[in-house]
Design a protein around this motif. Structure first.
Motif, PDB file in Angstrom:
ATOM      1  N   THR A  72     -24.180   3.850  -6.263  1.00 15.94           N
ATOM      2  CA  THR A  72     -25.549   3.720  -6.756  1.00 15.94           C
ATOM      3  C   THR A  72     -25.616   3.792  -8.275  1.00 15.94           C
ATOM      4  O   THR A  72     -26.241   2.952  -8.934  1.00 15.94           O
ATOM      5  CB  THR A  72     -26.429   4.823  -6.145  1.00 15.94           C
ATOM      6  OG1 THR A  72     -26.478   4.647  -4.725  1.00 15.94           O
ATOM      7  CG2 THR A  72     -27.839   4.761  -6.699  1.00 15.94           C
ATOM      8  N   HIS A  93     -25.386   1.021  -1.058  1.00 18.68           N
ATOM      9  CA  HIS A  93     -26.173   1.416  -2.219  1.00 18.68           C
ATOM     10  C   HIS A  93     -27.233   0.363  -2.559  1.00 18.68           C
ATOM     11  O   HIS A  93     -28.078   0.608  -3.414  1.00 18.68           O
ATOM     12  CB  HIS A  93     -25.277   1.677  -3.434  1.00 18.68           C
ATOM     13  CG  HIS A  93     -24.310   0.588  -3.732  1.00 18.68           C
ATOM     14  ND1 HIS A  93     -23.235   0.304  -2.927  1.00 18.68           N
ATOM     15  CD2 HIS A  93     -24.239  -0.302  -4.752  1.00 18.68           C
ATOM     16  CE1 HIS A  93     -22.544  -0.698  -3.440  1.00 18.68           C
ATOM     17  NE2 HIS A  93     -23.142  -1.093  -4.550  1.00 18.68           N
ATOM     18  N   THR A 103     -33.248   1.849  -0.519  1.00 23.23           N
ATOM     19  CA  THR A 103     -32.239   2.631  -1.221  1.00 23.23           C
ATOM     20  C   THR A 103     -32.730   2.894  -2.643  1.00 23.23           C
ATOM     21  O   THR A 103     -33.768   2.380  -3.075  1.00 23.23           O
ATOM     22  CB  THR A 103     -30.910   1.865  -1.280  1.00 23.23           C
ATOM     23  OG1 THR A 103     -31.116   0.655  -2.027  1.00 23.23           O
ATOM     24  CG2 THR A 103     -30.415   1.519   0.116  1.00 23.23           C
TER      25      THR A 103
END
Length: 420
Positions: free
Chosen positions: A184, A211, A228
């Protein structure tokens, strides 16, 4: 017997037949020349040579002679020796560029390829399969960007991830850097680098890594409702996230990675680089400018789809945002750290209050209550700043703000799901 000599034998037999018919006056010289595929003047000249020299007069005198344009043997040997000694394993295109730039080479790419193939250093490419039509590029820069990561042994003994963000219209790489593991924070870092240097773009095309998207099962459909952290940040910025359902759909970025995996390790080795920090500096300062100059293409239409970023809180959008409830000792637990909220002139304490923790790509943290930043911390949870009041969300000027949706899972670095 070579093909040239075979053709010469066939031509001689056909000429002798036509010459005989011409002597018998059953065929005109113009007709004989047309059947043989030459001009009447050429047929007349061959006839004269045949009368005086016989069959020997029809021999092509160019066969067996060295071409006046042939490359000297010692020059070809120097090029092959250079490849053997310094550039073994390089592709012909890559070697040919370096040979011309650094060693004064003047010969063509085709000659270089054929010479190296004849010397046994480069294998001949297999015949290509059936033609497939690739998706047309976007018309303007900024209409669609690709972001992806590639795990590779970029330097000997080190498997790093290279995170690349490039433009679909021009193949220009706007951001590229090495990290230990894709996730991420690395994706948010790449987006921030692009927006700060180029501006806001319209859409982002990615794989279905965890991610970027939630998927019920590996390789399945993406969940466009449950967001997300990356998807939430892009919604706040007004950027559309597009999932790819096959490697072929990401052909633009896949081809870029093939080139990078071939060239970049050789360039790093030639520069003597073995550490990630030095590799990132070399990538940004030297390799990317040369790579973009070499492989960038012009957009099909003039102009750009990028919109200048005028907000002041880009860092507060492109970060991990997670909700936490303040404990009885006025602390917030996050990723094994205890973040102490300092004294606040606005209220006595925040016990039992839901606050928001921001985790930034550089490892620092912050605690927000609504739009107010209560405190900032280093990567170990030590207090470094207090009392900073600034809005946590500020959308682009061309769109409205988007409700904050927080990833309920506590992990900051998440593993990759199966790629489509």
């Amino acid at each position: 017997m070579t093909w040239a000599r075979v053709l010469q034998e066939v031509r001689q037999m056909r000429f002798e037949e036509l010459y005989e018919r011409r002597q018998q006056r059953t065929l005109t010289m113009a007709a004989a020349a047309e059947i043989l595929g030459v001009t009447e003047r050429t047929f007349r000249r061959w006839s004269g040579r045949y009368d005086t020299e016989g069959v020997e007069g029809l021999q092509d005198r160019r066969i067996g002679r060295v071409s006046g344009r042939a490359v000297p043997v010692d020059e070809a040997l120097r090029m092959v020796t250079l490849y053997e000694s310094q550039y073994t394993g390089w592709t012909v295109k890559h070697f040919h560029e370096r040979w011309q730039q650094a060693h004064g080479g003047t010969r063509s790419y085709t000659w270089t390829k054929k010479t190296l193939q004849a010397a046994g250093h480069v294998a001949r490419a297999p015949r290509r399969g059936a033609h497939r039509k690739k998706r047309p590029r976007k018309a303007l820069p900024g209409m669609m960007l690709h972001q992806d990561g590639s795990t590779h042994e970029w330097v000997p003994g080190c498997q790093w991830d290279l995170i690349v963000t490039l433009d679909d219209a021009t193949s220009e790489i706007y951001s590229a850097f090495f990290v230990e593991e894709e996730g991420t924070l690395s994706s948010l870092r790449g987006l921030r680098e692009v927006i700060e240097t180029q501006g806001l773009f319209s859409s982002l095309y990615t794989d279905r890594g965890s991610h970027y998207w939630y998927t019920e099962e590996a390789g399945g459909k993406v969940d466009k409702i449950r967001l997300t952290q990356v998807h939430r940040a892009l919604q706040q910025l007004g950027v559309t996230l597009i999932p790819a359902y096959s490697p072929e759909a990401r052909g633009r970025s896949e081809r870029a990675f093939r080139t990078l995996q071939d060239r970049l390790p050789k360039e790093l080795a030639l520069a003597g680089i073995t550490e990630m920090a030095a590799a990132n500096r070399y990538l940004t300062e030297r390799f990317l400018p040369q790579h973009n100059t070499r492989f960038m293409v012009g957009a099909t239409e003039p102009g750009t789809a990028f919109i200048p970023w005028v907000g002041t809180t880009l860092a507060e959008i492109l970060c991990v945002q997670e909700a936490r409830v303040v404990a009885n000792d006025n602390t917030v637990r996050y990723q094994g750290l205890s973040l102490q909220i300092p004294q606040d002139p606005h209220r006595f304490h925040y016990v039992k209050v839901t606050v928001r923790v921001h985790a930034y790509p550089d490892g620092t943290l912050a605690v927000f209550h609504g739009p107010r930043c209560l405190a900032r911390y280093d990567a170990e949870g030590r207090l470094i700043e207090t009392g900073q009041v600034q809005p946590a969300r500020h959308g682009p000027t061309h769109g409205s703000s988007v409700p904050l949706i927080v990833d309920p899972r506590p992990t900051v670095r998440d593993s990759m799901s199966a790629h489509g």
